[in-house]
Scaffold this motif. Structure first.
Motif, mmCIF file in Angstrom:
data_model
loop_
_atom_site.group_PDB
_atom_site.id
_atom_site.type_symbol
_atom_site.label_atom_id
_atom_site.label_comp_id
_atom_site.label_asym_id
_atom_site.label_seq_id
_atom_site.Cartn_x
_atom_site.Cartn_y
_atom_site.Cartn_z
ATOM 1 N N LEU A 113 0.822 -1.198 0.000
ATOM 2 C CA LEU A 113 0.000 0.000 0.000
ATOM 3 C C LEU A 113 0.861 1.255 0.000
ATOM 4 O O LEU A 113 1.889 1.320 0.686
ATOM 5 N N PHE A 114 0.401 2.257 -0.731
ATOM 6 C CA PHE A 114 1.119 3.524 -0.823
ATOM 7 C C PHE A 114 0.505 4.545 0.125
ATOM 8 O O PHE A 114 -0.703 4.573 0.359
ATOM 9 N N GLY A 115 1.350 5.410 0.660
ATOM 10 C CA GLY A 115 0.877 6.508 1.477
ATOM 11 C C GLY A 115 1.966 7.546 1.651
ATOM 12 O O GLY A 115 3.118 7.357 1.236
ATOM 13 N N LEU A 116 1.596 8.648 2.293
ATOM 14 C CA LEU A 116 2.514 9.764 2.485
ATOM 15 C C LEU A 116 3.195 9.665 3.835
ATOM 16 O O LEU A 116 2.601 9.235 4.831
ATOM 17 N N THR A 117 4.433 10.107 3.890
ATOM 18 C CA THR A 117 5.166 10.137 5.145
ATOM 19 C C THR A 117 4.680 11.302 6.003
ATOM 20 O O THR A 117 3.906 12.160 5.557
ATOM 21 N N ASN A 118 5.178 11.335 7.221
ATOM 22 C CA ASN A 118 4.771 12.409 8.129
ATOM 23 C C ASN A 118 5.089 13.780 7.556
ATOM 24 O O ASN A 118 4.328 14.730 7.736
ATOM 25 N N GLY A 119 6.198 13.902 6.851
ATOM 26 C CA GLY A 119 6.573 15.183 6.277
ATOM 27 C C GLY A 119 5.852 15.512 4.988
ATOM 28 O O GLY A 119 5.756 16.683 4.596
ATOM 29 N N GLU A 120 5.323 14.518 4.289
ATOM 30 C CA GLU A 120 4.654 14.746 3.007
ATOM 31 C C GLU A 120 3.184 15.117 3.168
ATOM 32 O O GLU A 120 2.642 15.881 2.375
ATOM 33 N N ASP A 126 -0.250 9.287 6.041
ATOM 34 C CA ASP A 126 -1.615 9.026 5.589
ATOM 35 C C ASP A 126 -1.586 8.024 4.449
ATOM 36 O O ASP A 126 -0.963 8.262 3.409
ATOM 37 N N VAL A 127 -2.265 6.879 4.609
ATOM 38 C CA VAL A 127 -2.360 5.901 3.531
ATOM 39 C C VAL A 127 -3.278 6.452 2.444
ATOM 40 O O VAL A 127 -4.292 7.089 2.743
ATOM 41 N N LYS A 128 -2.930 6.215 1.195
ATOM 42 C CA LYS A 128 -3.688 6.755 0.057
ATOM 43 C C LYS A 128 -4.168 5.611 -0.836
ATOM 44 O O LYS A 128 -3.808 5.497 -2.008
ATOM 45 N N GLU A 129 -4.979 4.746 -0.280
ATOM 46 C CA GLU A 129 -5.518 3.596 -0.994
ATOM 47 C C GLU A 129 -6.956 3.372 -0.545
ATOM 48 O O GLU A 129 -7.408 3.922 0.462
ATOM 49 N N GLN A 130 -7.674 2.510 -1.307
ATOM 50 C CA GLN A 130 -9.026 2.093 -0.923
ATOM 51 C C GLN A 130 -9.008 0.581 -0.700
ATOM 52 O O GLN A 130 -8.862 -0.191 -1.651
ATOM 53 N N TYR A 131 -9.144 0.189 0.565
ATOM 54 C CA TYR A 131 -9.147 -1.235 0.889
ATOM 55 C C TYR A 131 -9.968 -1.452 2.155
ATOM 56 O O TYR A 131 -10.160 -0.537 2.952
ATOM 57 N N TYR A 132 -10.460 -2.670 2.331
ATOM 58 C CA TYR A 132 -11.404 -2.950 3.399
ATOM 59 C C TYR A 132 -11.188 -4.362 3.937
ATOM 60 O O TYR A 132 -10.977 -5.310 3.168
ATOM 61 N N TYR A 133 -11.278 -4.487 5.261
ATOM 62 C CA TYR A 133 -11.320 -5.798 5.903
ATOM 63 C C TYR A 133 -12.787 -6.189 6.027
ATOM 64 O O TYR A 133 -13.535 -5.596 6.797
ATOM 65 N N LEU A 134 -13.223 -7.193 5.290
ATOM 66 C CA LEU A 134 -14.646 -7.490 5.201
ATOM 67 C C LEU A 134 -15.103 -8.584 6.158
ATOM 68 O O LEU A 134 -16.225 -8.532 6.659
#
Length: 914
Positions: A113-120, A126-134
């Motif tokens: 999964l891709f996301g931004l670091t604390n500085g970005e 912040d994770v920048k994906e759409q996913y779900y535990y169903l």
């Protein structure tokens, strides 16, 4: 029998006395508890982010985000763990399985999964994906997850650039905001695991094309060994993944044994060469500029699929293997890949009974949750309840961290910079973690946090009390707990101070477990944790009450930016801070320890004296804090009818920090009732209590007593007498202050128009009501306690009101909401707050879930609206979810709130409604 020693259980096996105890899933848990079958050897233990963590940081100055960034993750072997997409591993993470995807357009293979670091991020990581535990069952016999993969090129650069452009005053720019899902040109990729046996896992990957045109998808199921050989120069123990036949990878490990991963050749289109390998080794030429040496590295699959580099892969062997599939999925259609991972010595064709395994495990999961949800009529509530618990189960993670070895470095590598010896966690040299632990969030918080974990254990206990108890015991082990008695906070700074809620969680899990068992409860578990909490309590008294006046200075206490400045750092004013919340937490800690000791004393009279110690300690804390009798040193402000933190200046002057925040409501949490029947069975404790009443009238007034004819005196121990509690509740239940449509805000709305300001040393410090994302950089700026709604403290408010009602009864009424003219019982207030919190996730009259107001698609689209996200916290105005989005563990408390009455919803001692 299992092939290895079953992990030590903190508990003895028992028979569950509710409908859950009749289910097949429960029988698996019982077999696991009895060490008859190691069902928990395999689980969703793979992290979703190992890069950017403290464990993987070998820099001189703790630059964890920069030392191993996302761009390096595909090419560098991790030292302490692994990550992957919708993955599983064994319980020591020797062997990992996860999904790889490519849409033909992305610049990198989608393996994590891709996301931004604390500085970005403009509000931190912040994770920048759409996913779900169903879905999930606690034995991990059935697991189901959804990942939404765009068919266009993933907008990596745009997400970074737009969030960098935005200020802290603007919302975060999310993947949905890019428009990439607007025309439904994406794949819904469902990954489902169904186990035929302990070491027999059927895997089904289905990709649905939600778009209006055919689309191509590369599916790459991957299996690999965690790299444990590169750090100690023990290449003789190197595991192997080899081609067994065109459809099977043979996997051999010295301690795990031999397994086969089979891929059904009859399912979605196999792409040539079909089966490929590389090594889970760092790509030195790419990362460090070393000379090529002909080896095949961790990023070999990426190089082959994206760049067509045939030399990057091997066709016969390695330590990482993948089956290659390239499928054309029709508009509205779907494609499927079927696999089976199982011990090599299991007989039979792996294709046999494949579909039946899924049908049986899905039916058993339905039966398990139907039994757990007995009495829950609303279908949407059942959906939220089940997905919340699925998220709790999916968020288990293998966590490995040996601080001594991390500080010293590995034998086969150069020594780390010397500055690390005085840096982060250097005084936690004893700490050794190698366990399955409940995480707050496997992307944004892929490390345990002490007070988060305590709250996780309540919803986890609904489905698996053994695991919940093991978690609570784990943090008190000698290789976790500091020799001085402190619990480890979290890996960014184990020495930080979290609220002391571990004893409370232990007592609550003990009660839940006892209800399920229908016996006297697991006293060995209770006693084990109680002894360690004696050490922890002593640490608090010695380290956080240096003046010895029973007023505590805990630091930031997990509430991040709630204060006017960083409460864990020296004050810019000099002096020290006397904390309302720190002192209240310690009063609550005292009462919990007293109640645990009283329970143990029913079976061992030795504990009566210990219970007396905590009873009297509570009274002294209460006296110091509550300002009874007009003591000028108390934390209660009679003019404002509120509790405040107080600065004690070096010259002895005092100044209250008049910020109306959760800091002033936490005194509600310190409440306990003592029943006359209990006191009758503990005469030594009762005699000492009566002595205190007779000889210490200054302390006696802190205890309310209610004589009930035929039963005797019920005692109420609380920081709040009736008048002060009503005054505090007038603040808390006022919509213009703390009460929101979806719970109790962490800061009063009063500070929207009236920020609190302090001028000192030529600087102005200010706190104002901020209902959602933080506008402050304190603690990285990624969470906010200046107005949003947080589940853990709201849950404790509800429990406290239930306890107060148990004492005061139906005659004690308060106006709720303030200004309505409606007077109700404290139990009615508690029930209303619980309903407000659960409404965050339930569809309203417009079909919208308030927590998912982030984007219209989440509310209306049939492929989004019933897939629920459980956020870290929630806007104090709209209820919109904020912060970490994927089952931040304590938000799983919504499952506890939704649990029908009579199935361990409310605490013992809260009356007949329990």
């Amino acid at each position: 029998m299992s092939r290895e020693t079953h992990p030590l259980s903190a508990t003895a096996p028992y028979t569950r006395r509710d409908p859950v105890g009749t289910t097949a899933e429960y029988r698996r848990l019982r077999a696991s508890d009895r060490r008859e079958a190691h069902w928990k050897r395999w689980g969703p233990y793979l992290s979703e982010r190992q890069w950017g963590t403290v464990r993987e940081d070998y820099s001189a100055h703790g630059d964890a985000w920069d030392y191993l960034p996302h761009d390096h993750a595909r090419s560098r072997a991790y030292r302490w763990g692994e990550d992957g997409l919708a993955g599983i591993s064994d319980n020591h993470q020797r062997l990992c399985f996860a999904l790889g995807l490519w849409n033909g357009r992305d610049p990198i293979l989608k393996e994590r999964l891709f996301g931004l670091t604390n500085g970005e991020g403009n509000h931190g990581e912040d994770v920048k994906e759409q996913y779900y535990y169903l879905d999930a069952t606690p034995s991990h016999a059935y697991l189901r997850m959804l990942y939404k993969y765009p068919q266009r090129a993933f907008p990596y650069a745009r997400l970074v650039e737009e969030n960098a452009r935005r200020s802290r005053d603007e919302p975060e720019f999310e993947l949905l905001d890019t428009g990439i899902f607007d025309d439904d040109a994406y794949f819904d990729v469902f990954v489902t695991y169904a186990r035929a046996g302990v070491d027999d896992i059927a895997i089904r990957i289905r990709a649905y094309n939600r778009g209006a045109a055919p689309a191509t998808l590369h599916l790459l199921p991957q299996i690999w060994f965690r790299n444990t050989w590169a750090w100690t120069d023990t290449s003789g123990d190197r595991p192997s993944a080899r081609r067994h036949d065109p459809n099977t990878i043979a996997l051999a490990h010295a301690t795990l044994g031999t397994f086969h991963l089979w891929c059904d050749p009859r399912t979605a289109g196999r792409a040539e060469p079909g089966l490929v390998f590389c090594d889970n080794e760092t790509n030195g030429p790419r990362i460090f500029g070393t000379a090529p040496d002909g080896r095949r590295f961790k990023d070999g699959l990426h190089d082959y699929i994206i760049d067509g580099r045939r030399a990057a892969i091997d066709l016969e062997q390695g330590t990482k293997g993948a089956f290659l599939h390239r499928v054309e999925v029709a508009a509205g259609g779907w494609a499927e890949v079927r696999l089976r991972l199982r011990a090599a010595d299991l007989d039979g064709d792996p294709a046999d009974g494949f579909d039946e395994i899924f049908a049986v495990r899905e039916r058993e999961a339905d039966e398990f949750y139907a039994a757990l949800q007995t009495g829950m009529a609303d279908e949407d509530a059942r959906r939220v309840h089940r997905q919340a618990l699925a998220g709790m189960i999916w968020t288990k993670q293998f966590y490995h961290y040996d601080v001594h070895e991390w500080l010293e470095g590995d034998r086969a590598h150069p020594a780390p910079p010397r500055a690390r010896r005085q840096g982060r966690n250097a005084d936690w040299d004893h700490l050794y973690n190698d366990d399955i632990i409940s995480m707050p969030d496997k992307w944004e918080y892929p490390w345990y946090a002490a007070w988060d974990l305590a709250f996780h254990c309540l919803p986890l206990a609904l489905v698996d009390t053994t695991f919940a108890k093991e978690q609570l015991v784990l943090l008190t082990r000698e290789w976790y707990m500091h020799p001085n008695g402190q619990l480890p906070a979290y890996e960014w700074a184990f020495g930080d101070v979290n609220p002391p809620v571990h004893a409370w969680a232990t007592w609550r899990v003990f009660q839940i477990d006892r209800k399920q068992r229908g016996d006297r409860g697991d006293l060995a578990f209770l006693e084990s944790v109680f002894h360690k909490m004696l050490l922890n309590f002593t640490w608090w008294v010695n380290r956080k009450d240096p003046q010895g006046n029973n007023v505590f200075q805990g630091g930031f206490l997990g509430l991040d930016n709630i204060g006017i400045f960083d409460r864990s750092q020296p004050l810019p004013t000099g002096g020290h801070l006397e904390q309302s919340d720190g002192t209240s937490w310690m009063a609550m800690f005292s009462l919990t320890m007293m109640r645990m000791a009283l329970e143990l004393a029913l079976h061992n009279p030795t504990y009566e004296d210990i219970a007396t110690k905590f009873f009297e300690h509570f009274l002294h804390i209460a006296k110091a804090m509550t300002n009874f009798g007009g003591d000028a040193d108390g934390l209660w402000d009679p003019d404002d009818a509120f509790y405040y933190d107080v600065i004690r200046f070096p010259d002895g002057r005092r100044q209250p920090l008049k910020i109306r925040s959760m800091v002033g409501l936490i005194p509600l949490f310190a409440v306990e009732t003592l029943e006359p029947e209990l006191l009758e069975r503990l005469p030594a404790f009762r005699r000492r209590m009566d002595w205190v009443f007779e000889h210490r009238p200054d302390l006696t007034r802190l205890v309310s007593r209610w004589h009930e004819p035929g039963r005797g005196e019920r005692r109420l121990l609380s920081l709040l007498r009736g008048h002060r509690m009503k005054a505090l509740l007038r603040r808390m239940l006022d919509p213009g202050e703390f009460l929101a449509d979806h719970g109790v805000r962490a800061m009063s709305r009063h500070h929207h128009q009236h920020p609190y300001r302090l001028d000192w040393g030529g600087r102005r410090f200010e706190v104002k009501y901020t209902p959602a994302e933080s506008d402050s950089s304190l603690f990285g700026g990624n969470s906010n306690w200046r107005g949003p709604i947080w589940f853990p403290v709201n849950y404790l408010i509800i429990e406290s009101l239930q306890r107060f009602h148990h004492y005061y009864g139906d005659e004690f009424l308060v106006e709720h909401p303030v200004g309505s003219g409606q007077r109700v019982t404290l139990l009615a207030v508690a029930d209303d707050l619980a309903e407000r919190l659960t409404r965050l996730f339930l569809r309203d009259h417009e079909g919208t879930r308030p927590a998912m107001r982030l984007h219209p698609k989440l509310a209306a689209d049939p492929h989004f609206r019933d897939h629920i996200l459980f956020y870290e916290y929630f806007s104090g105005e709209t209820g919109r979810g904020v912060g970490a989005s994927h089952q931040t563990g304590w938000t799983g408390l919504v499952a506890k709130l939704l649990q029908p009455r009579g199935v361990t919803r409310v605490p013992d001692g809260a009356g007949s409604r329990a």
